[in-house]
Motif scaffolding. Structure first.
Motif, PDB file in Angstrom:
ATOM      1  N   PHE A 167      14.751   4.269 -13.198  1.00  0.00           N
ATOM      2  CA  PHE A 167      15.959   5.014 -13.520  1.00  0.00           C
ATOM      3  C   PHE A 167      16.706   5.419 -12.252  1.00  0.00           C
ATOM      4  CE2 PHE A 167      13.254   5.587 -17.205  1.00  0.00           C
ATOM      5  CZ  PHE A 167      14.138   5.456 -18.273  1.00  0.00           C
ATOM      6  N   ASP A 168      18.025   5.453 -12.331  1.00  0.00           N
ATOM      7  CA  ASP A 168      18.842   6.023 -11.267  1.00  0.00           C
ATOM      8  C   ASP A 168      19.947   6.857 -11.901  1.00  0.00           C
ATOM      9  OD1 ASP A 168      21.568   4.362 -11.298  1.00  0.00           O
ATOM     10  OD2 ASP A 168      19.946   2.905 -11.525  1.00  0.00           O
ATOM     11  N   GLY A 169      20.378   7.889 -11.198  1.00  0.00           N
ATOM     12  CA  GLY A 169      21.429   8.753 -11.721  1.00  0.00           C
ATOM     13  C   GLY A 169      22.256   9.332 -10.600  1.00  0.00           C
ATOM     14  N   ARG A 170      23.442   9.811 -10.932  1.00  0.00           N
ATOM     15  CA  ARG A 170      24.333  10.387  -9.950  1.00  0.00           C
ATOM     16  C   ARG A 170      25.259  11.389 -10.631  1.00  0.00           C
ATOM     17  NH1 ARG A 170      25.729   5.158 -11.350  1.00  0.00           N
ATOM     18  NH2 ARG A 170      27.917   4.788 -11.921  1.00  0.00           N
ATOM     19  N   ALA A 171      25.645  12.415  -9.897  1.00  0.00           N
ATOM     20  CA  ALA A 171      26.592  13.415 -10.388  1.00  0.00           C
ATOM     21  C   ALA A 171      27.474  13.830  -9.229  1.00  0.00           C
ATOM     22  CB  ALA A 171      25.861  14.624 -10.968  1.00  0.00           C
ATOM     23  N   GLN A 172      28.755  14.073  -9.521  1.00  0.00           N
ATOM     24  CA  GLN A 172      29.732  14.351  -8.465  1.00  0.00           C
ATOM     25  C   GLN A 172      30.754  15.363  -8.956  1.00  0.00           C
ATOM     26  OE1 GLN A 172      33.020  11.416  -7.511  1.00  0.00           O
ATOM     27  NE2 GLN A 172      31.743  11.075  -5.698  1.00  0.00           N
ATOM     28  N   PHE A 173      31.100  16.310  -8.079  1.00  0.00           N
ATOM     29  CA  PHE A 173      32.209  17.235  -8.342  1.00  0.00           C
ATOM     30  C   PHE A 173      33.166  17.157  -7.163  1.00  0.00           C
ATOM     31  CE2 PHE A 173      34.379  21.347  -8.083  1.00  0.00           C
ATOM     32  CZ  PHE A 173      34.958  21.382  -9.351  1.00  0.00           C
ATOM     33  N   GLY A 191      39.601  20.541 -10.002  1.00  0.00           N
ATOM     34  CA  GLY A 191      38.264  19.989  -9.989  1.00  0.00           C
ATOM     35  C   GLY A 191      38.047  18.915 -11.036  1.00  0.00           C
ATOM     36  N   SER A 192      37.292  17.881 -10.652  1.00  0.00           N
ATOM     37  CA  SER A 192      37.011  16.762 -11.545  1.00  0.00           C
ATOM     38  C   SER A 192      35.531  16.403 -11.447  1.00  0.00           C
ATOM     39  CB  SER A 192      37.868  15.554 -11.176  1.00  0.00           C
ATOM     40  OG  SER A 192      37.630  14.463 -12.033  1.00  0.00           O
ATOM     41  N   TRP A 193      34.913  16.153 -12.601  1.00  0.00           N
ATOM     42  CA  TRP A 193      33.512  15.771 -12.664  1.00  0.00           C
ATOM     43  C   TRP A 193      33.382  14.266 -12.878  1.00  0.00           C
ATOM     44  CZ3 TRP A 193      29.584  19.103 -11.705  1.00  0.00           C
ATOM     45  CH2 TRP A 193      29.865  20.469 -11.770  1.00  0.00           C
ATOM     46  N   ALA A 194      32.352  13.685 -12.307  1.00  0.00           N
ATOM     47  CA  ALA A 194      32.029  12.280 -12.547  1.00  0.00           C
ATOM     48  C   ALA A 194      30.526  12.116 -12.458  1.00  0.00           C
ATOM     49  CB  ALA A 194      32.723  11.366 -11.539  1.00  0.00           C
ATOM     50  N   GLY A 195      30.023  11.114 -13.132  1.00  0.00           N
ATOM     51  CA  GLY A 195      28.589  10.880 -13.077  1.00  0.00           C
ATOM     52  C   GLY A 195      28.208   9.622 -13.818  1.00  0.00           C
ATOM     53  N   GLY A 196      26.951   9.285 -13.714  1.00  0.00           N
ATOM     54  CA  GLY A 196      26.477   8.096 -14.396  1.00  0.00           C
ATOM     55  C   GLY A 196      25.005   7.896 -14.163  1.00  0.00           C
ATOM     56  N   GLY A 197      24.487   6.840 -14.760  1.00  0.00           N
ATOM     57  CA  GLY A 197      23.082   6.524 -14.613  1.00  0.00           C
ATOM     58  C   GLY A 197      22.824   5.085 -14.992  1.00  0.00           C
ATOM     59  N   GLY A 198      21.630   4.629 -14.697  1.00  0.00           N
ATOM     60  CA  GLY A 198      21.276   3.261 -15.014  1.00  0.00           C
ATOM     61  C   GLY A 198      19.786   3.087 -15.190  1.00  0.00           C
ATOM     62  N   PHE A 199      19.435   1.934 -15.751  1.00  0.00           N
ATOM     63  CA  PHE A 199      18.031   1.595 -15.970  1.00  0.00           C
ATOM     64  C   PHE A 199      17.815   0.142 -15.578  1.00  0.00           C
ATOM     65  CE2 PHE A 199      14.650  -0.139 -18.716  1.00  0.00           C
ATOM     66  CZ  PHE A 199      13.582   0.664 -18.292  1.00  0.00           C
ATOM     67  N   LYS A 200      16.830  -0.104 -14.735  1.00  0.00           N
ATOM     68  CA  LYS A 200      16.501  -1.457 -14.305  1.00  0.00           C
ATOM     69  C   LYS A 200      15.502  -2.048 -15.294  1.00  0.00           C
ATOM     70  CE  LYS A 200      14.063  -2.159 -10.575  1.00  0.00           C
ATOM     71  NZ  LYS A 200      13.707  -2.227  -9.133  1.00  0.00           N
ATOM     72  N   ILE A 201      15.980  -2.976 -16.122  1.00  0.00           N
ATOM     73  CA  ILE A 201      15.130  -3.589 -17.131  1.00  0.00           C
ATOM     74  C   ILE A 201      14.027  -4.399 -16.478  1.00  0.00           C
ATOM     75  CG2 ILE A 201      15.123  -5.226 -19.053  1.00  0.00           C
ATOM     76  CD1 ILE A 201      17.981  -4.309 -19.668  1.00  0.00           C
TER      77      ILE A 201
END
Length: 358
Positions: A167-173, A191-201
């Motif tokens: 798993f990987d994830g990220r969050a940003q303000f 202010g603006s929020w951004a983020g995401g994540g992923g999974f290596k199958i």
């Protein structure tokens, strides 16, 4: 696959492993030639041939095993990117894409990286391949760019990236939206929020998702209309899905994105875009690549864009690329003649001074 902070650090990974502290400076230099009948039309009304150049600098100052300062600096001749063919004027532009203080820790199957400063958006995945030495085609997807919903320009703020197993994830303000980056001295910063994540199958196969939300207009914007609500009350919201796959000589990238820009006095603007990119390595020197994409909106006619090209590596430092791109549909800009682009990209290690570990 990790986010842009990890990409910056990976460029000096070998150097970092051998040094507890030090300074490293790398660069990517691109020379470009373009032929397009679009350049003969308003507002440029010039010659169909255009030459340009672009330089990306990557300074890294490693303070110790956990702390570092990294940056990504850009200079280019205007116009350089295809979306700038419809803008007037010539000159040289410079941008600070990233400049941040970073704290990182690495374990056997996990890592964390905290950054503060000027940051590129964590939304989507293409900004990881914004460098011409990494992008297999001269063009960039329609969802990204200086007149697109996701700008490569830096945003002031803080970010955390983490990995744990697959798993990987990220969050940003940050201080403004990637749809309208605002400098620290400019008005209408929200202010603006951004983020995401992923999974290596499995190795080489990753799926991910990302989002951002925050006010995107400023009072001087051409899209801020009389009688409209305050910019802080008009958010932009985006959602995206991305896929990366690599096996043997094949590399596949794909993204789907949906953008919503709220208004009160006119209908809310929505846009949807997606692309699939394929690269086939023929041998250590040659590869072929293509990108197919589409754009749909509730306010303008949609279109499709197709780009295909080839790359050749004369040596380990240089990459020569040629591509031809064309748009089709009622909203297309280059449907008549298309855009032929040739690039010579050179990667350089300009300077390195390190204190070896004891």
């Amino acid at each position: 696959m990790k986010h842009a902070a990890m990409l910056l650090l990976s460029g000096v990974s070998a150097y970092a492993q051998e040094a507890a502290s030090g300074f490293d400076l790398r660069a990517t230099v691109t020379g470009q030639g373009v032929y397009s009948r679009e350049l003969t039309e308003m507002p440029r009304s010039g010659d169909p041939f255009l030459a340009g150049a672009r330089v990306l600098l990557y300074p890294t100052w490693k303070l110790n095993s956990h702390w570092s300062v990294t940056a990504s600096l850009q200079a280019y001749t205007h116009p350089f990117f295809e979306t700038q063919f419809q803008t007037p004027g010539n000159g040289v532009k410079t941008d600070v894409l990233q400049a941040s203080l970073n704290y990182s820790r690495f374990w056997n199957r996990a890592s964390i990286n905290v950054r503060a400063g000027q940051l590129t958006s964590t939304f989507g995945s293409f900004l990881l391949r914004y460098d011409d030495a990494v992008n297999p085609l001269p063009g960039i997807p329609e969802g990204y760019g200086y007149y697109a919903p996701v700008s490569p320009l830096g945003l002031a703020g803080a970010e955390i990236d983490a990995t744990a197993g697959r798993f990987d994830g990220r969050a940003q303000f940050v201080n403004s939206s990637p749809a309208n980056p605002r400098g620290l001295t400019q008005p209408d910063q929200y202010g603006s929020w951004a983020g995401g994540g992923g999974f290596k199958i499995r190795q080489g196969f990753r799926i991910g998702a990302s989002t951002f939300r925050g006010p995107y207009l400023d009072r001087n914007s051409q899209y801020y209309f009389p009688g409209e609500a305050e910019p802080r009350k008009l958010p932009a919201t985006a959602a995206g899905i991305d896929v990366q796959f690599a096996q043997g000589p094949w590399n596949v990238y794909g993204e789907w994105q949906h953008f919503r820009m709220d208004y009160h006095v006119i209908p809310t603007f929505t846009e949807q875009t997606g692309y699939a990119e394929l690269r086939r390595v023929l041998n250590p020197r040659w590869f072929l690549a293509t990108r197919l994409e589409y754009v749909r909106s509730n306010e303008f006619a949609g279109y499709q864009r197709y780009e295909a090209g080839a790359g050749y590596r004369p040596n380990r430092l240089q990459l020569a690329k040629v591509s031809y791109g064309i748009e089709q549909g009622a909203g297309a800009q280059s449907a008549v003649s298309g855009v032929l682009t040739v690039q010579l990209v050179t990667s350089l290690g300009l300077f390195s001074a390190a204190a070896a570990r004891r």
